[in-house]
Every structure is written in structure tokens, then in C-alpha cells.
Design a protein around this motif. Structure first.
Motif, PDB file in Angstrom:
ATOM      1  N   LEU A  32       0.818  -1.212   0.000  1.00 61.74           N
ATOM      2  CA  LEU A  32       0.000   0.000   0.000  1.00 61.74           C
ATOM      3  C   LEU A  32       0.852   1.262   0.000  1.00 61.74           C
ATOM      4  O   LEU A  32       0.567   2.219  -0.722  1.00 61.74           O
ATOM      5  CB  LEU A  32      -0.946   0.008   1.199  1.00 61.74           C
ATOM      6  N   ARG A  33       1.900   1.277   0.827  1.00 57.65           N
ATOM      7  CA  ARG A  33       2.784   2.454   0.852  1.00 57.65           C
ATOM      8  C   ARG A  33       3.425   2.675  -0.509  1.00 57.65           C
ATOM      9  O   ARG A  33       3.485   3.802  -1.005  1.00 57.65           O
ATOM     10  CB  ARG A  33       3.868   2.285   1.915  1.00 57.65           C
ATOM     11  N   PHE A  34       3.893   1.605  -1.132  1.00 61.76           N
ATOM     12  CA  PHE A  34       4.528   1.723  -2.448  1.00 61.76           C
ATOM     13  C   PHE A  34       3.541   2.243  -3.485  1.00 61.76           C
ATOM     14  O   PHE A  34       3.851   3.160  -4.249  1.00 61.76           O
ATOM     15  CB  PHE A  34       5.081   0.361  -2.884  1.00 61.76           C
ATOM     16  N   GLU A  35       2.351   1.675  -3.512  1.00 68.28           N
ATOM     17  CA  GLU A  35       1.371   2.053  -4.529  1.00 68.28           C
ATOM     18  C   GLU A  35       0.801   3.450  -4.306  1.00 68.28           C
ATOM     19  O   GLU A  35       0.467   4.135  -5.264  1.00 68.28           O
ATOM     20  CB  GLU A  35       0.234   1.030  -4.573  1.00 68.28           C
ATOM     21  N   MET A  36       0.695   3.884  -3.072  1.00 65.08           N
ATOM     22  CA  MET A  36       0.154   5.224  -2.817  1.00 65.08           C
ATOM     23  C   MET A  36       1.168   6.317  -3.116  1.00 65.08           C
ATOM     24  O   MET A  36       0.797   7.451  -3.390  1.00 65.08           O
ATOM     25  CB  MET A  36      -0.330   5.334  -1.378  1.00 65.08           C
ATOM     26  N   ASN A  37       2.432   5.996  -3.075  1.00 67.39           N
ATOM     27  CA  ASN A  37       3.479   6.986  -3.331  1.00 67.39           C
ATOM     28  C   ASN A  37       4.207   6.682  -4.624  1.00 67.39           C
ATOM     29  O   ASN A  37       5.391   6.956  -4.751  1.00 67.39           O
ATOM     30  CB  ASN A  37       4.469   6.995  -2.164  1.00 67.39           C
ATOM     31  N   ASP A  38       3.498   6.133  -5.606  1.00 69.66           N
ATOM     32  CA  ASP A  38       4.146   5.616  -6.799  1.00 69.66           C
ATOM     33  C   ASP A  38       4.724   6.676  -7.723  1.00 69.66           C
ATOM     34  O   ASP A  38       5.786   6.502  -8.270  1.00 69.66           O
ATOM     35  CB  ASP A  38       3.215   4.680  -7.570  1.00 69.66           C
TER      36      ASP A  38
END
Length: 103
Positions: A32-38
Motif C-alpha cells: 500500500l505504501r509503495f502504490e500510494m506513493n508511486d
């Protein structure tokens, strides 16, 4: 003696299950962190849209955690308390201020 061995084996098995469950929560949080700050281009997109997109992209991790935790919250679309906890933790740490996102 047999009872002592049984208690020790139960304690070791439950510790391994707890570690695996924590790993599932950690994998979902990382995804989730990776995808939200992509990408910087998405910074203007509302946080609720980014959360929904991230949940769609992390659907495999969500499904694994959902299978591991059989409890469901009716008011939140049927997700488990563990999944809700991970989502809220990631969203609140990202500084978006989204506290009431529907999943």
C-alpha cells in the motif's frame, strides 16, 4: 510430562502462526505504501482515489490477509479488522488525513 510437551508444542506453533500473520500484515502495508506513493504526478489526486487504486493493485495481499483472518466488519464492506488496521495505519502515516475511507 506429556502435558508439558503438549503445552510447549502449542506455544511454539502459535508463535509461528502469529509471526506469519504479522508478515502478511507487513506485506500489505509495504504494498500500500509503495502504490500510494508511486509517482509525483499522482500527488494532485485525492487521497481516497489513491487509497482505492492502491487497494486494487494490492488485491493479492489483501486477499491473503483476509483468508488468514476470518473475522469480518459488516459496516466496512465486509473486511477483516486486521485489514482495516493496516489500511488505517498506512493512510494515517502518509499524512493524507483520510480517516473515513470506504474500502
Amino acid at each position: 510430562m506429556l502435558a508439558r510437551v503438549a503445552l510447549i508444542s502449542i506455544a511454539l506453533a502459535s508463535g509461528a502462526q502469529a509471526a506469519a500473520f504479522d508478515d502478511l500484515k507487513g506485506h500489505l502495508a509495504s504494498c500500500l505504501r509503495f502504490e500510494m506513493n508511486d509517482s509525483p504526478a499522482r500527488r494532485g489526486v485525492p487521497a481516497s482515489v489513491r487509497v482505492h487504486d492502491a487497494l486494487d493493485r494490492c488485491a493479492d495481499d489483501v486477499a491473503r490477509l483476509e483468508r488468514a483472518d476470518g473475522r469480518r466488519l459488516r459496516g466496512d464492506g465486509g473486511i477483516s479488522p486486521s485489514t482495516k488496521e493496516v489500511i488505517l495505519r498506512v493512510v494515517s502515516r502518509s499524512g493524507n488525513g483520510v480517516a473515513n475511507v470506504r474500502y
